[in-house]
Design an enzyme around this catalytic site. Structure first.
Site, PDB file in Angstrom:
ATOM      1  N   LYS A  82     -36.429  42.513  12.957  1.00 57.80           N
ATOM      2  CA  LYS A  82     -36.517  41.051  12.994  1.00 57.80           C
ATOM      3  C   LYS A  82     -37.978  40.652  12.956  1.00 57.80           C
ATOM      4  O   LYS A  82     -38.846  41.462  13.297  1.00 57.80           O
ATOM      5  CB  LYS A  82     -35.880  40.534  14.289  1.00 57.80           C
TER       6      LYS A  82
ATOM      7  N   ASP B 291     -33.671  32.908   9.019  1.00 53.28           N
ATOM      8  CA  ASP B 291     -33.147  32.639  10.366  1.00 53.28           C
ATOM      9  C   ASP B 291     -33.590  31.205  10.664  1.00 53.28           C
ATOM     10  O   ASP B 291     -33.853  30.433   9.718  1.00 53.28           O
ATOM     11  CB  ASP B 291     -33.729  33.652  11.382  1.00 53.28           C
TER      12      ASP B 291
HETATM   13  P1  NDP Z   1     -31.587  26.476  11.257  1.00 55.78           P
HETATM   14  O1  NDP Z   1     -33.048  26.391  11.411  1.00 55.78           O
HETATM   15  O2  NDP Z   1     -30.974  26.205   9.939  1.00 55.78           O
HETATM   16  O3  NDP Z   1     -30.877  25.497  12.327  1.00 55.78           O
HETATM   17  C1  NDP Z   1     -31.099  25.635  13.692  1.00 55.78           C
HETATM   18  C2  NDP Z   1     -30.378  24.516  14.416  1.00 55.78           C
HETATM   19  O4  NDP Z   1     -30.472  24.748  15.834  1.00 55.78           O
HETATM   20  C3  NDP Z   1     -30.990  23.145  14.182  1.00 55.78           C
HETATM   21  O5  NDP Z   1     -29.988  22.165  14.302  1.00 55.78           O
HETATM   22  C4  NDP Z   1     -31.989  23.029  15.335  1.00 55.78           C
HETATM   23  O6  NDP Z   1     -32.296  21.698  15.691  1.00 55.78           O
HETATM   24  C5  NDP Z   1     -31.251  23.720  16.454  1.00 55.78           C
HETATM   25  N1  NDP Z   1     -32.221  24.323  17.373  1.00 55.78           N
HETATM   26  C6  NDP Z   1     -33.127  25.291  17.084  1.00 55.78           C
HETATM   27  N2  NDP Z   1     -33.878  25.590  18.154  1.00 55.78           N
HETATM   28  C7  NDP Z   1     -33.436  24.778  19.134  1.00 55.78           C
HETATM   29  C8  NDP Z   1     -33.807  24.596  20.477  1.00 55.78           C
HETATM   30  N3  NDP Z   1     -34.793  25.330  21.051  1.00 55.78           N
HETATM   31  N4  NDP Z   1     -33.117  23.689  21.206  1.00 55.78           N
HETATM   32  C9  NDP Z   1     -32.109  22.963  20.635  1.00 55.78           C
HETATM   33  N5  NDP Z   1     -31.709  23.094  19.365  1.00 55.78           N
HETATM   34  C10 NDP Z   1     -32.364  23.977  18.626  1.00 55.78           C
HETATM   35  O7  NDP Z   1     -31.193  27.929  11.810  1.00 55.78           O
HETATM   36  P2  NDP Z   1     -29.853  28.764  11.560  1.00 55.78           P
HETATM   37  O8  NDP Z   1     -28.699  27.839  11.469  1.00 55.78           O
HETATM   38  O9  NDP Z   1     -30.119  29.717  10.484  1.00 55.78           O
HETATM   39  O10 NDP Z   1     -29.764  29.609  12.918  1.00 55.78           O
HETATM   40  C11 NDP Z   1     -29.045  29.162  14.065  1.00 55.78           C
HETATM   41  C12 NDP Z   1     -28.727  30.341  14.974  1.00 55.78           C
HETATM   42  O11 NDP Z   1     -27.931  31.288  14.248  1.00 55.78           O
HETATM   43  C13 NDP Z   1     -29.939  31.135  15.472  1.00 55.78           C
HETATM   44  O12 NDP Z   1     -29.641  31.628  16.773  1.00 55.78           O
HETATM   45  C14 NDP Z   1     -30.010  32.305  14.510  1.00 55.78           C
HETATM   46  O13 NDP Z   1     -30.663  33.423  15.059  1.00 55.78           O
HETATM   47  C15 NDP Z   1     -28.527  32.575  14.305  1.00 55.78           C
HETATM   48  N6  NDP Z   1     -28.187  33.327  13.107  1.00 55.78           N
HETATM   49  C16 NDP Z   1     -28.552  32.863  11.861  1.00 55.78           C
HETATM   50  C17 NDP Z   1     -28.201  33.578  10.735  1.00 55.78           C
HETATM   51  C18 NDP Z   1     -28.455  33.064   9.362  1.00 55.78           C
HETATM   52  O14 NDP Z   1     -27.967  33.685   8.410  1.00 55.78           O
HETATM   53  N7  NDP Z   1     -29.187  31.965   9.177  1.00 55.78           N
HETATM   54  C19 NDP Z   1     -27.537  34.892  10.853  1.00 55.78           C
HETATM   55  C20 NDP Z   1     -27.113  35.228  12.184  1.00 55.78           C
HETATM   56  C21 NDP Z   1     -27.469  34.476  13.256  1.00 55.78           C
HETATM   57  P3  NDP Z   1     -33.694  21.053  15.225  1.00 55.78           P
HETATM   58  O15 NDP Z   1     -33.560  20.853  13.745  1.00 55.78           O
HETATM   59  O16 NDP Z   1     -33.805  19.800  15.996  1.00 55.78           O
HETATM   60  O17 NDP Z   1     -34.752  22.065  15.586  1.00 55.78           O
END
Ligand code: NDP
Length: 449
Positions: free
Chosen positions: A129, A169
């Site tokens: 990662k 991510d």
């Molecule tokens: P994105 O950046 O596309 O979206 C993240 C979302 O989570 C946004 O709505 C963001 O809100 C919110 N968020 C992020 N950090 C915080 C925080 N500290 N507090 C509150 N809300 C938060 O990321 P992904 O959708 O790709 O990833 C989401 C999760 O899924 C993560 O845990 C990631 O590790 C996991 N994941 C992702 C994969 C992928 O293929 N993308 C694969 C497997 C797991 P805001 O816009 O306001 O920051």
């Protein structure tokens, strides 16, 4: 936290001593060790070869400076990370996270989880990662491009299709992968498609990769429901986040006949009792890169935005935390249970705290851990690597079918392993034990390396 098997306590103490201040990493290690009590009893060979201690120590950790110039001509400096955790099953594989909260402890927790998740997919990929404390939010496209180019100018020497294959991510989507790939191609003078996944479909990407994590989580829940003779029809679902994982989880739930009534971002959550308007949500988040407050404004009377409190206070049948780590605590879990929620599946990595997981287990709520439920993203990345290696490109339907099969296999594998080790129905233990034993067996076979 629960008490570990006595053989595992020194392993955990060593992790605490060697990695001071890395709280999320400690939490992720504890969560896996907590499941391994029955394994060390049954397999003394793992302890003899110090496999568990070795698994907790990354093979390689890279930290680097990322200097770049903003639109005002000022020099900015961020920190870049890549933790190459375990390559027993294949090249390191795992995403890059760009978010101000990123530090070594976050990257290590994610890399550690990734080892077992990748094993569960049944694909030949190791765990790694990376990321940076850079925040793409609030920066122009040109600034994001210059940052990505500088990041790759250091990272390129550590990665490769047979070495280490990053993906997206939090904060890293198609735009960032494009800039990163462009710079890699330029520096190396090679069109090495298999070096990054999550690429655009017209330049080496795979169908369904964008949707895969969210879709995969919902496929996993479909399997859980099927064990009870149930399905998604008319179920109320709450999905936290509104990024990549959340958006496609919402889409698949809606396709299966469920009703998603709330989602969130870091500024609060919206409740939309008639069901989230996905087209509008995508317009706001994907096209305008806007906030959920805009969604609520555009929805008028139909939706309300709440900027304090917890999204988990919204009553639902199924909860899908898809935002970030430790976003659902013990109190939230108690509220969900009181409101009748019967399935929780982690689309995000480690969104539920240990107290929440314990509460779900005590209340017999089906709990699917991230390393199983969100493995569809990395599994489809591995399918992208397969297509790159064979210079092929599969249809959406075929790729989605492969993803659904993989999620069914992971689901069944978790249940079978949990049964075999005396913890029937415990998806978290089944995932940890099944992923761990596969990696541990490979490490034994490869010698002390
Ligand atoms: P994105 O950046 O596309 O979206 C993240 C979302 O989570 C946004 O709505 C963001 O809100 C919110 N968020 C992020 N950090 C915080 C925080 N500290 N507090 C509150 N809300 C938060 O990321 P992904 O959708 O790709 O990833 C989401 C999760 O899924 C993560 O845990 C990631 O590790 C996991 N994941 C992702 C994969 C992928 O293929 N993308 C694969 C497997 C797991 P805001 O816009 O306001 O920051």
């Amino acid at each position: 936290m629960s008490v570990l098997d006595e053989k595992l306590i020194p392993v955990y103490e060593e992790v605490l001593r060697r990695n001071p201040g890395e709280q999320e990493f400690h939490q992720a290690v504890h969560e896996v060790l907590d499941s391994l009590g029955p394994v060390v009893g049954k397999h003394p060979e793992y302890a003899d070869a110090e496999v568990i201690r070795r698994i907790c120590e990354p093979e390689r950790q890279i930290i680097f400076r990322v200097p770049w110039v903003d639109d005002q001509g000022r020099v900015q400096i961020n920190r870049g990370f890549r933790v190459e955790f375990n390559s027993s099953l294949g090249p390191y594989k795992g995403g890059l996270r760009f978010h101000p909260s990123v530090y070594l402890g976050i990257v290590k927790f994610l890399g550690f989880e990734q080892i077992f998740k990748n094993a569960l997919t049944g694909m030949p990929i190791g765990g790694g990662k990376g990321g940076s404390d850079f925040d793409p939010k609030g920066h122009s496209d040109r600034e994001v491009m210059r940052f990505c180019q500088s990041f790759m100018t250091e990272l390129y020497r550590h990665i490769g299709e047979y070495t280490d294959v990053p993906a997206g991510d939090i904060g890293v989507g198609g735009r960032e992968i494009g800039y990163l790939f462009g710079q890699y191609k330029r520096i190396t003078n090679r069109y090495e498609s298999g070096v990054l996944t999550g690429k655009g479909f017209t330049w080496g990407g795979s169908q369904v990769r964008t949707e895969a994590t969210g879709y995969g989580t919902v496929f996993f829940v479909r399997e859980i429901l099927a064990t009870r003779g149930e399905d998604f029809a008319d179920r109320s679902v709450v999905v936290s986040g509104s990024g990549n994982v959340a958006i496609y989880a919402i889409q698949k739930v809606q396709q299966f006949g469920g009703r998603v009534i709330a989602c969130s971002d870091s500024g609060g959550y919206v409740v939309d009792e008639n069901g989230i308007d996905l087209e509008l949500l995508r317009e706001v988040k994907e096209v305008r890169r806007g906030r959920l407050t805009e969604y609520a404004d555009l929805r008028g009377d139909k939706a309300r935005h709440i900027n304090d409190g917890s999204i988990w206070s919204v009553p639902c049948d199924i909860a899908l935390p898809c935002a970030t780590q430790n976003e659902l605590n013990g109190r939230d879990a108690d509220t969900l249970i009181k409101n009748g929620c019967s399935v929780v599946a982690e689309g995000a990595n480690m969104p539920c705290t240990p107290e929440a997981v314990k509460a779900f287990s005590a209340a017999k709520v089906a709990f699917a851990p991230g390393k199983a439920a969100n493995a569809g993203g990395v599994a489809t990345s591995a399918l992208e690597m397969q297509q790159n290696a064979s210079r092929d490109s599969w249809s959406f339907e075929h790729t989605q079918e492969r993803l659904a099969d993989i999620m069914r296999n992971i689901h069944d594998r978790c249940l079978t392993t949990a049964e075999e080790y005396g913890v029937p129905g415990n998806y978290a233990a089944g995932a940890n034990i099944s992923g761990f034993t596969q990696v541990a067996d490979a490490m034994l076979a490869l010698g002390v390396i």
